[in-house]
Design an enzyme around this catalytic site. Structure first.
Site, PDB file in Angstrom:
ATOM      1  N   HIS A  33       0.845  -1.198   0.000  1.00  0.00           N
ATOM      2  CA  HIS A  33       0.000   0.000   0.000  1.00  0.00           C
ATOM      3  C   HIS A  33       0.880   1.248   0.000  1.00  0.00           C
ATOM      4  O   HIS A  33       2.023   1.192   0.432  1.00  0.00           O
ATOM      5  CB  HIS A  33      -0.817   0.096   1.300  1.00  0.00           C
ATOM      6  CG  HIS A  33      -1.638  -1.093   1.635  1.00  0.00           C
ATOM      7  ND1 HIS A  33      -2.993  -1.150   1.380  1.00  0.00           N
ATOM      8  CD2 HIS A  33      -1.323  -2.260   2.243  1.00  0.00           C
ATOM      9  CE1 HIS A  33      -3.475  -2.311   1.822  1.00  0.00           C
ATOM     10  NE2 HIS A  33      -2.476  -3.006   2.344  1.00  0.00           N
ATOM     11  N   TYR A  34       0.320   2.359  -0.429  1.00  0.00           N
ATOM     12  CA  TYR A  34       0.909   3.637  -0.018  1.00  0.00           C
ATOM     13  C   TYR A  34      -0.007   4.259   1.016  1.00  0.00           C
ATOM     14  O   TYR A  34      -1.207   3.968   1.070  1.00  0.00           O
ATOM     15  CB  TYR A  34       1.190   4.586  -1.192  1.00  0.00           C
ATOM     16  CG  TYR A  34       0.018   5.093  -2.023  1.00  0.00           C
ATOM     17  CD1 TYR A  34      -1.123   5.643  -1.454  1.00  0.00           C
ATOM     18  CD2 TYR A  34       0.082   5.078  -3.417  1.00  0.00           C
ATOM     19  CE1 TYR A  34      -2.161   6.129  -2.222  1.00  0.00           C
ATOM     20  CE2 TYR A  34      -0.950   5.561  -4.200  1.00  0.00           C
ATOM     21  CZ  TYR A  34      -2.071   6.088  -3.593  1.00  0.00           C
ATOM     22  OH  TYR A  34      -3.104   6.567  -4.355  1.00  0.00           O
ATOM     23  N   THR A  35       0.589   5.126   1.856  1.00  0.00           N
ATOM     24  CA  THR A  35      -0.206   5.717   2.937  1.00  0.00           C
ATOM     25  C   THR A  35      -1.152   6.795   2.412  1.00  0.00           C
ATOM     26  O   THR A  35      -2.201   7.030   3.007  1.00  0.00           O
ATOM     27  CB  THR A  35       0.702   6.344   4.005  1.00  0.00           C
ATOM     28  OG1 THR A  35       1.568   7.294   3.361  1.00  0.00           O
ATOM     29  CG2 THR A  35       1.536   5.289   4.720  1.00  0.00           C
ATOM     30  N   GLU A  98       2.510  -0.839   4.560  1.00  0.00           N
ATOM     31  CA  GLU A  98       2.217   0.536   4.140  1.00  0.00           C
ATOM     32  C   GLU A  98       3.534   1.233   3.830  1.00  0.00           C
ATOM     33  O   GLU A  98       4.479   1.185   4.622  1.00  0.00           O
ATOM     34  CB  GLU A  98       1.497   1.312   5.267  1.00  0.00           C
ATOM     35  CG  GLU A  98       0.046   0.916   5.473  1.00  0.00           C
ATOM     36  CD  GLU A  98      -0.930   1.570   4.489  1.00  0.00           C
ATOM     37  OE1 GLU A  98      -0.475   2.371   3.628  1.00  0.00           O
ATOM     38  OE2 GLU A  98      -2.133   1.272   4.580  1.00  0.00           O
ATOM     39  N   HIS A 159      -2.470  -3.357  -3.464  1.00  0.00           N
ATOM     40  CA  HIS A 159      -3.825  -3.228  -2.937  1.00  0.00           C
ATOM     41  C   HIS A 159      -4.820  -3.113  -4.098  1.00  0.00           C
ATOM     42  O   HIS A 159      -5.911  -3.669  -4.059  1.00  0.00           O
ATOM     43  CB  HIS A 159      -3.898  -1.999  -2.028  1.00  0.00           C
ATOM     44  CG  HIS A 159      -5.083  -1.984  -1.129  1.00  0.00           C
ATOM     45  ND1 HIS A 159      -5.428  -0.896  -0.360  1.00  0.00           N
ATOM     46  CD2 HIS A 159      -6.036  -2.930  -0.875  1.00  0.00           C
ATOM     47  CE1 HIS A 159      -6.532  -1.186   0.322  1.00  0.00           C
ATOM     48  NE2 HIS A 159      -6.921  -2.393   0.036  1.00  0.00           N
ATOM     49  N   ASP A 169      -3.624   2.115  -4.892  1.00  0.00           N
ATOM     50  CA  ASP A 169      -2.268   2.042  -4.341  1.00  0.00           C
ATOM     51  C   ASP A 169      -1.633   0.667  -4.520  1.00  0.00           C
ATOM     52  O   ASP A 169      -2.360  -0.328  -4.620  1.00  0.00           O
ATOM     53  CB  ASP A 169      -2.287   2.445  -2.860  1.00  0.00           C
ATOM     54  CG  ASP A 169      -3.174   1.564  -1.979  1.00  0.00           C
ATOM     55  OD1 ASP A 169      -4.283   1.222  -2.405  1.00  0.00           O
ATOM     56  OD2 ASP A 169      -2.738   1.208  -0.862  1.00  0.00           O
TER      57      ASP A 169
HETATM   58 ZN   LIG Z   1      -4.076   0.396   0.470  1.00  0.00          ZN
END
Ligand SMILES: [Zn+2]
Length: 268
Positions: A33-35, A98, A159, A169
Site C-alpha cells: 500500500h501507499y499511505t 504501508e 492493494h 495504491d
Molecule cells: Zn491500500
C-alpha cells in the site's frame, strides 16, 4: 505483542488494531500500500487510533526506517473487501505493508498552492516518486518476510490488484521492475505501447470474453461476461497500474493484452 519485532529489520510501534486470522489461516501473500498521507507521523497516528479501524503489519518510511505495528501472527486491518484467485478475506491471508508516499492525491497538489489539493481528484501531474532508500529497505523487508514465513516471492501484490475498483495504491509510480530484479513479485517487461487494434468500454464478443478470462486467470475478481463494462475497465486499469504502468487508461490495447499473456505464461 511480544517484546521483539518479527523482523530484525523493524522497530516496534504497536497498534491496537488487529484481530485473529480467520479459521487459522496463514499469510500466503504480501499486500503493498501507499499511505496517501504527507509523512509518516500522520499515517502512524491514523494506523494506531482505535477509531480508525485500520492498521498494517509494517510501515516503511521514506528514510528507509521500518516499523512493525501488528505481529505477523495477527490479522491486521489493511486490505478491506477484496479478492485474489477466488480467495477473499485478504486480511486473514496476508501481511500488509504501508509505504509512506502521498500517492495519487499528492499528484493533484498544485506545488504553487497546496490549498488547491483535492483529495480523490484524478492524477493531475507526475506521481511522487518512491525514494531509492525506501525501496531498498522494502526489498530487504520482503526478502526477510518471504524467507522466514515461506510466503512465495511471487505472491507480492498491490492493494489495487485485490480491490481494483476501490483502490489505486501503491500506484503506477511504484517500481515493480526493481522488485522483480531482486527476485520479488510476478513480472515481465511490459510490451511497448504501439498503435493497433484495441478493446474498450462498450465492446463485446469473443475477444472481450477471452480478455476477461485471462484477467481472472491471473487472479482478478472478474466475471467473464463478454461485455467490456465498467467493471472490466476498472480491472484493466488496475492491471495496467501494476504491470503496464506506462499508460493507465482502462483500454485493452496490444501492449496490455500481450503483457498479460506473457505474465500468464510464467504464472502457471
Ligand atoms: Zn491500500
Amino acid at each position: 505483542m511480544s517484546a521483539a519485532a518479527d523482523s530484525p529489520l523493524a522497530k516496534l510501534f504497536p497498534s491496537p488494531n488487529h484481530g485473529e486470522r480467520k479459521d487459522g489461516l496463514l499469510p500466503e501473500m504480501v499486500i503493498l500500500h501507499y499511505t496517501g498521507m504527507p509523512g509518516a507521523k500522520a499515517a502512524l497516528k491514523w494506523l494506531c487510533t482505535p477509531e480508525s479501524n485500520v492498521s498494517c503489519h509494517y510501515l516503511v518510511q521514506e528514510s528507509g526506517k521500518i516499523l512493525q505495528l501488528v505481529p505477523e501472527s495477527r490479522r491486521a486491518w489493511h486490505a478491506g473487501a477484496g479478492s485474489w484467485r477466488g480467495r477473499d478475506d485478504i486480511n486473514s491471508r496476508s501481511i500488509g505493508i504501508e509505504i509512506v508516499n502521498l500517492g495519487h492525491d499528492g499528484a493533484s497538489v498544485d506545488p504553487d498552492d497546496p490549498r488547491k489539493s483535492v483529495p480523490g481528484a484524478p492524477t493531475g501531474g507526475p506521481l511522487p516518486p518512491y525514494p531509492a532508500r525506501q525501496i531498498t529497505a522494502l526489498i530487504g523487508l520482503l526478502q526477510d518476510i518471504c524467507g522466514r514465513t515461506g510466503i512465495s516471492r511471487r505472491a507480492i501484490l498491490a492493494h489495487s490488484d485485490i480491490a481494483p475498483r476501490r483502490k489505486r495504491d501503491p500506484g503506477e509510480a511504484f517500481p515493480w521492475g526493481q522488485l522483480a530484479a531482486a527476485g520479488l513479485g510476478l513480472w515481465v517487461e511490459p510490451v511497448p505501447i504501439r498503435s493497433g487494434h484495441f478493446y474498450q468500454r462498450g465492446d463485446g464478443g469473443a475477444p472481450v470474453l477471452a480478455l476477461q478470462q485471462m484477467l481472472a486467470m491471473l487472479g482478478f475478481a472478474l466475471a467473464p461476461t463478454g461485455c467490456f463494462d465498467e467493471e472490466t475497465e476498472g480491472v484493466v486499469r488496475a492491471f495496467q497500474r501494476h504491470w503496464r504502468p506506462g499508460r493507465v487508461d482502462g483500454i485493452a490495447d496490444f501492449s496490455t493484452i500481450t503483457t498479460l499473456r506473457d505474465l500468464l505464461k510464467i504464472a502457471a
